[in-house]
Design an enzyme around this catalytic site. Structure first.
Site, PDB file in Angstrom:
ATOM      1  N   ASP A 243    -100.256 -50.945 -19.217  1.00  0.00           N
ATOM      2  CA  ASP A 243     -99.293 -49.471 -19.673  1.00  0.00           C
ATOM      3  C   ASP A 243    -100.307 -49.173 -19.136  1.00  0.00           C
ATOM      4  O   ASP A 243    -100.403 -49.263 -17.919  1.00  0.00           O
ATOM      5  CB  ASP A 243    -100.281 -49.756 -21.165  1.00  0.00           C
ATOM      6  CG  ASP A 243     -98.499 -48.090 -21.947  1.00  0.00           C
ATOM      7  OD1 ASP A 243     -97.676 -48.869 -21.865  1.00  0.00           O
ATOM      8  OD2 ASP A 243     -98.987 -46.998 -21.611  1.00  0.00           O
TER       9      ASP A 243
ATOM     10  N   LYS B 282    -100.149 -52.153 -30.220  1.00  0.00           N
ATOM     11  CA  LYS B 282    -100.851 -51.106 -29.473  1.00  0.00           C
ATOM     12  C   LYS B 282    -102.445 -51.273 -29.403  1.00  0.00           C
ATOM     13  O   LYS B 282    -103.172 -50.676 -30.756  1.00  0.00           O
ATOM     14  CB  LYS B 282     -99.633 -49.842 -29.070  1.00  0.00           C
ATOM     15  CG  LYS B 282     -99.719 -49.053 -28.234  1.00  0.00           C
ATOM     16  CD  LYS B 282     -98.720 -49.922 -27.252  1.00  0.00           C
ATOM     17  CE  LYS B 282     -99.030 -49.530 -25.441  1.00  0.00           C
ATOM     18  NZ  LYS B 282     -97.177 -49.772 -25.051  1.00  0.00           N
TER      19      LYS B 282
HETATM   20  P1  NDP Z   1     -98.751 -46.608 -14.714  1.00  0.00           P
HETATM   21  O1  NDP Z   1    -100.475 -45.907 -15.224  1.00  0.00           O
HETATM   22  O2  NDP Z   1     -98.674 -47.390 -13.923  1.00  0.00           O
HETATM   23  O3  NDP Z   1     -97.587 -45.095 -14.141  1.00  0.00           O
HETATM   24  C1  NDP Z   1     -97.524 -43.974 -15.250  1.00  0.00           C
HETATM   25  C2  NDP Z   1     -97.013 -42.792 -13.785  1.00  0.00           C
HETATM   26  O4  NDP Z   1     -97.052 -41.794 -14.956  1.00  0.00           O
HETATM   27  C3  NDP Z   1     -98.313 -42.908 -13.095  1.00  0.00           C
HETATM   28  O5  NDP Z   1     -96.573 -41.940 -11.956  1.00  0.00           O
HETATM   29  C4  NDP Z   1     -98.634 -41.292 -13.746  1.00  0.00           C
HETATM   30  O6  NDP Z   1     -99.083 -40.255 -12.797  1.00  0.00           O
HETATM   31  C5  NDP Z   1     -97.168 -40.653 -14.195  1.00  0.00           C
HETATM   32  N1  NDP Z   1     -98.160 -39.942 -15.621  1.00  0.00           N
HETATM   33  C6  NDP Z   1     -99.315 -40.754 -16.838  1.00  0.00           C
HETATM   34  N2  NDP Z   1     -99.433 -39.759 -17.349  1.00  0.00           N
HETATM   35  C7  NDP Z   1     -98.468 -38.671 -17.555  1.00  0.00           C
HETATM   36  C8  NDP Z   1     -98.992 -37.377 -17.988  1.00  0.00           C
HETATM   37  N3  NDP Z   1     -99.520 -36.949 -19.028  1.00  0.00           N
HETATM   38  N4  NDP Z   1     -97.993 -36.456 -17.539  1.00  0.00           N
HETATM   39  C9  NDP Z   1     -97.144 -36.384 -15.800  1.00  0.00           C
HETATM   40  N5  NDP Z   1     -97.024 -37.616 -15.425  1.00  0.00           N
HETATM   41  C10 NDP Z   1     -97.965 -38.565 -16.456  1.00  0.00           C
HETATM   42  O7  NDP Z   1     -98.001 -46.431 -15.723  1.00  0.00           O
HETATM   43  P2  NDP Z   1     -96.857 -48.054 -15.880  1.00  0.00           P
HETATM   44  O8  NDP Z   1     -95.923 -47.297 -14.978  1.00  0.00           O
HETATM   45  O9  NDP Z   1     -97.678 -48.923 -16.362  1.00  0.00           O
HETATM   46  O10 NDP Z   1     -95.979 -46.622 -17.548  1.00  0.00           O
HETATM   47  C11 NDP Z   1     -95.409 -45.501 -17.437  1.00  0.00           C
HETATM   48  C12 NDP Z   1     -94.831 -45.522 -18.886  1.00  0.00           C
HETATM   49  O11 NDP Z   1     -93.837 -46.962 -19.296  1.00  0.00           O
HETATM   50  C13 NDP Z   1     -94.764 -45.404 -19.672  1.00  0.00           C
HETATM   51  O12 NDP Z   1     -94.907 -44.739 -21.194  1.00  0.00           O
HETATM   52  C14 NDP Z   1     -95.553 -46.979 -20.788  1.00  0.00           C
HETATM   53  O13 NDP Z   1     -95.680 -46.624 -21.619  1.00  0.00           O
HETATM   54  C15 NDP Z   1     -94.300 -47.198 -20.079  1.00  0.00           C
HETATM   55  N6  NDP Z   1     -94.561 -48.672 -20.404  1.00  0.00           N
HETATM   56  C16 NDP Z   1     -94.452 -49.919 -19.683  1.00  0.00           C
HETATM   57  C17 NDP Z   1     -94.496 -50.898 -19.554  1.00  0.00           C
HETATM   58  C18 NDP Z   1     -95.003 -51.740 -18.642  1.00  0.00           C
HETATM   59  O14 NDP Z   1     -94.673 -53.066 -18.193  1.00  0.00           O
HETATM   60  N7  NDP Z   1     -96.312 -51.579 -17.697  1.00  0.00           N
HETATM   61  C19 NDP Z   1     -93.330 -51.253 -20.008  1.00  0.00           C
HETATM   62  C20 NDP Z   1     -92.982 -51.032 -20.991  1.00  0.00           C
HETATM   63  C21 NDP Z   1     -92.968 -49.527 -21.540  1.00  0.00           C
HETATM   64  P3  NDP Z   1    -100.451 -40.301 -12.779  1.00  0.00           P
HETATM   65  O15 NDP Z   1    -100.975 -41.204 -11.504  1.00  0.00           O
HETATM   66  O16 NDP Z   1    -100.839 -38.472 -12.123  1.00  0.00           O
HETATM   67  O17 NDP Z   1    -101.216 -40.043 -13.230  1.00  0.00           O
HETATM   68  O1  2IT Z   2     -94.835 -50.896 -23.445  1.00  0.00           O
HETATM   69  C1  2IT Z   2     -94.525 -52.059 -23.158  1.00  0.00           C
HETATM   70  O2  2IT Z   2     -94.010 -52.760 -23.530  1.00  0.00           O
HETATM   71  C2  2IT Z   2     -95.701 -52.215 -23.001  1.00  0.00           C
HETATM   72  N1  2IT Z   2     -97.027 -51.203 -21.803  1.00  0.00           N
HETATM   73  C3  2IT Z   2     -96.097 -53.535 -22.744  1.00  0.00           C
HETATM   74  C4  2IT Z   2     -96.787 -54.508 -23.070  1.00  0.00           C
HETATM   75  C5  2IT Z   2     -96.349 -56.101 -22.902  1.00  0.00           C
HETATM   76  O3  2IT Z   2     -97.006 -56.697 -24.242  1.00  0.00           O
HETATM   77  O4  2IT Z   2     -96.252 -56.446 -22.096  1.00  0.00           O
END
Ligand code: NDP
Ligand code: 2IT
Length: 444
Positions: A166, A126
């Site tokens: 992420d 990561k």
């Molecule tokens: P994005 O940046 O696309 O979206 C994040 C969302 O969460 C936004 O709505 C953001 O609000 C909100 N957010 C982030 N930080 C905070 C905080 N501290 N408090 C409140 N709201 C918060 O990220 P993703 O959708 O990609 O990721 C969301 C989660 O999913 C994370 O935990 C990530 O690690 C996990 N994840 C993502 C994957 C991926 O493929 N993208 C795969 C597996 C897991 P704002 O815009 O106001 O910051």
């Molecule tokens: O938390 C996660 O699994 C991710 N942000 C996606 C990682 C990846 O390599 O696609």
């Protein structure tokens, strides 16, 4: 003292001020107790848990860039290469002001088991930075990404370590980073996933985490005598994972009534309008107040509060520790039957325990959100064979992977007399393959 307790103490002592890392290690090691106790002498002699909780290596570096006013800004970059016993390091890059080494380590540690659960050959890593893309111009984001990659490119490669998106890292950031990698290293290879479709990205990667979350949730419901159709769903977050979780939930016949961001949340009793949400978040990069302003049925609330809405299914898709004990109590009181984690570690240990004690079906993030990284591994396969598969092909592989993950963790839980405890099942199923590979490869 038991081997698990000894290692937990040691991890906390050796890594002070990293509470999220302690939390992730505690959850995994506590639930591995039955496996560790059955092999205690062997694992202790091998120092297996000490090796598993110490990253292979970690990089921390300066990221200087020039803002639109000509001012030099300095951020800190990180990449933690945690464990490559079953494949090249694989895991996303988080760009958020809260990023520090402990957060990257918790995410990297979780990624080891998640990647193992996918059944695909990927190790755990990561990275990220405390850079905040919010409110920056495209040129500023490009300047940051180029500077970040100028250093990161020394440590990654298609067969070494393959970063992805992420929080804060989407297609725009991956594009700028890929360009800089290619420029410096002069190789065109699948060094990042989540790439644009015109330069090696995979169809369905954008949708994969959210869709995968729903495929796993649907299977969990089915195996417990429920279905997705007509269920009321609360989702937190409004980023990549939340948007495509909302879309798939609706396709499966459920009604999603909430989304949130870091400033507030929306209750939309008519069901979230995904097209409008995408326009606000993916195109305009605006706040949820704009969604509420454009949608008469939506109510906007400042602060947190998503889990106070009555629902059948809760899908936390924002960030770590966003679902607390008091939220778990409210969900249970409101009759919630299932919680599945789209985000990484969104539920605190106390909240998880409370939900499980109250017979709420609980799917942990390392299983439920594994569809993103699994589809990243499919992107790597396509890049290696220099071909691209259709959306339907990738989506059907993703669905198979998520259904298999659910059955693997269900079986692992049953094998250790913990039927229905999917946290234990996921940790055991993820651990077994990694432990086996580590032991087979000797003391390295
Ligand atoms: P994005 O940046 O696309 O979206 C994040 C969302 O969460 C936004 O709505 C953001 O609000 C909100 N957010 C982030 N930080 C905070 C905080 N501290 N408090 C409140 N709201 C918060 O990220 P993703 O959708 O990609 O990721 C969301 C989660 O999913 C994370 O935990 C990530 O690690 C996990 N994840 C993502 C994957 C991926 O493929 N993208 C795969 C597996 C897991 P704002 O815009 O106001 O910051
Ligand atoms: O938390 C996660 O699994 C991710 N942000 C996606 C990682 C990846 O390599 O696609």
């Amino acid at each position: 003292m038991s081997y698990v307790d000894e290692v937990l103490e040691r991890v906390i002592a050796k890594n002070p001020a990293e509470p999220e890392f302690h939390q992730a290690v505690k959850e995994v090691l506590e639930s591995l107790r039955p496996v560790i106790e059955a092999n205690e002498d062997k694992y202790r002699k091998e120092a297996l848990l000490e090796r598993l909780t110490e990253p292979d290596r970690q990089f921390k570096f300066r990221v200087p860039w020039v803002d639109d006013k000509g001012q030099v800004q300095v951020n800190t970059g990180y990449r933690v290469q945690f464990n490559n016993s079953i494949g090249p390091y694989k895991g996303g890059l988080r760009l958020h002001p809260s990023v520090n080494l402990g957060i990257i380590k918790f995410l990297g540690f979780e990624q080891i088991f998640k990647n193992s659960l996918t059944g695909l050959p990927i190790g755990g890593g990561k990275g990220g930075s405390d850079f905040d893309p919010k409110g920056k111009s495209d040129r500023e984001v490009m300047a940051f990404c180029q500077s970040f990659m100028t250093e990161l490119c020394k440590y990654i490669g298609a067969d070494t370590d393959v970063p992805a998106g992420d929080i804060g890292t989407g297609a725009r950031e991956i594009g700028y980073m890929f360009g800089q990698y290619k420029k410096i290293r002069s190789v065109y290879e699948g060094v990042l996933t989540g790439k644009g479709l015109s330069y090696g990205g995979s169809l369905a990667r954008t949708e994969a985490t959210g869709y995968g979350l729903l495929y796993l949730t649907e299977e969990m419901l089915k195996c417990n005598g429920h279905e997705m159709k007509d269920k009321v769903v609360c989702i937190s977050g409004s980023g990549n994972v939340a948007i495509y979780a909302t879309q798939k939930a609706q396709q499966l016949g459920a009604k999603v009534v909430t989304v949130s961001d870091s400033t507030g949340w929306v209750y939309d009793p008519e069901g979230i309008d995904v097209a409008l949400l995408k326009e606000v978040k993916e195109v305009k990069r605006a706040r949820l107040t704009e969604y509420a302003a454009a949608r008469p049925s939506a109510q906007y609330h400042e602060g947190r509060g998503v889990w106070s809405v009555k629902c059948d299914i809760a899908l936390p898709c924002a960030t770590q520790n966003e679902l607390l004990l008091e939220d778990a109590k409210e969900l249970v009181a409101n009759g919630c039957i299932a919680v599945a984690e789209g985000a990484n570690m969104p539920t605190t240990l106390e909240a998880t325990e409370y939900l499980q004690q109250n017979k709420v079906l609980f799917a942990p993030g390392k299983a439920a959100n594994a569809g993103g990284v699994a589809t990243s591994a499919l992107e790597m396969s396509q890049n290696s064979e220099r071909l691209s598969w259709t959306f339907e092909e990738v989506d059907s592989k993703l669905k198979n992977i998520m259904v298999n993950i659910f059955h693997n963790l269900d079986d692992a839980a049953k094998r250790y007399g913990k039927e229905g405890d999917y946290v234990t099942g996921a940790n055991i199923a993820g651990f077994e393959k990694v432990a086996d590979a580590m032991i087979a490869q000797g003391v390295i």
